[in-house]
Design an enzyme around this catalytic site. Sequence first.
Site, short mmCIF file in Angstrom:
data_model
loop_
_atom_site.label_atom_id
_atom_site.label_comp_id
_atom_site.label_asym_id
_atom_site.label_seq_id
_atom_site.Cartn_x
_atom_site.Cartn_y
_atom_site.Cartn_z
N LYS A 84 -9.35 -16.15 -12.18
CA LYS A 84 -10.60 -16.25 -11.44
C LYS A 84 -11.45 -15.00 -11.62
CE LYS A 84 -8.82 -14.25 -7.28
NZ LYS A 84 -8.95 -13.79 -6.04
N LYS A 113 0.84 -1.21 0.00
CA LYS A 113 0.00 0.00 0.00
C LYS A 113 0.87 1.26 0.00
CE LYS A 113 -4.38 -1.07 -0.22
NZ LYS A 113 -4.40 -2.47 -0.33
N LYS A 163 -13.48 -8.47 -8.92
CA LYS A 163 -13.88 -7.10 -9.24
C LYS A 163 -12.76 -6.41 -10.00
CE LYS A 163 -15.06 -2.74 -7.10
NZ LYS A 163 -14.37 -1.82 -6.19
#
Length: 328
Positions: A194, A111, A197
């Site tokens: 897979k 992050k 989103k």
Amino acid sequence: MEIVLSGIRPTGNLHLGNYFGAVQSFVQLQHDYKCFFFIADWHSLTTHPKPENIRRSVKTILAEYLACGIDPEKATIYVQSDVPEVLELYLYINMNAYLGELQRVTSFKDKARQQPDNINAGLLTYPSLMAADILIHKANYVPVGKDQEQNMEMARRFARRFNMMYGTEYFIEPASFHLSEKAVKVPGLDGSGKMGKSEGNAIYLADDEQTIKKKVMKAVSDSGPTEPDSPKPEPIANLFSMLEIVSAKSTYDYFNEKYNRCEIRYGDLKKQLAEDINKFCSPIRERIIEISSDEAYLNRVARAGAEKASESAAATIREVRSIIGFGA
Ligand code: TRP
């Protein structure tokens, strides 16, 4: 009864991957455990300090979980920011959390790299807040994906450290419950990998029939096998996995046989698949619409959840205060 707890990031609508990956397990778990499920709205501030309409996103997620079968009479479903007791435990955990260990957490480093202009203390202490979420209800099990394992390690470490520091056996170490090992993996229909989103290939539970059809019809396929009984390339294997998940076995067998005889027509397969996905989603979609439109019901569920969660949280805080030495 043993306690299961999980936090849900309020990051948009549920898709089929979420449903078969976690939501379905939550619905099962609520029958056998005392469950706490909460929407982690504070955590989202670590990356989105000025959330756009967080109240709306929280309500949407709540409505979708209820529509999938989370029963507010069985499980305690609440919004993190409705239970401020968590923050007091977060503070105590932070007082015994060290800069070095927090900086070494991989998701912090990721992050920090992604948002170099906002490496805030909340981001650094994300594992402390997550530990507080878990320890406040003395959860035995936490269903999480593999990506959360390091945060779970930290939660166990903070529990142990608290016990050592104050000479108590108060906190138990929460165990991870790896959903991904048991869960059905929902493939993307864009050829590989897979459904997700961020992959941009998701079929959402709230998608209407037309949208589902459009998404399925443009799924990646190929010109078909040229030899009988050929192995299936990944995009084709994914279409078949999807059939396995939502269609009847006879449908799967029918298309499988066509494939093995080199007679497959992907247009037909996709049409059937779209229909079966719609058949699966439509009752959930109808409940989502119904529940979302009932603001009073959603408020009632959130309030009742917050009350139950606060009761459990307040008891822990009382005991923790006494262990550390605050109060009378
Ligand atoms: N970190 C979790 C995620 O990104 C969300 C979360 C916050 C959580 N607090 C939690 C999960 C407590 C389990 C328990 O998905």
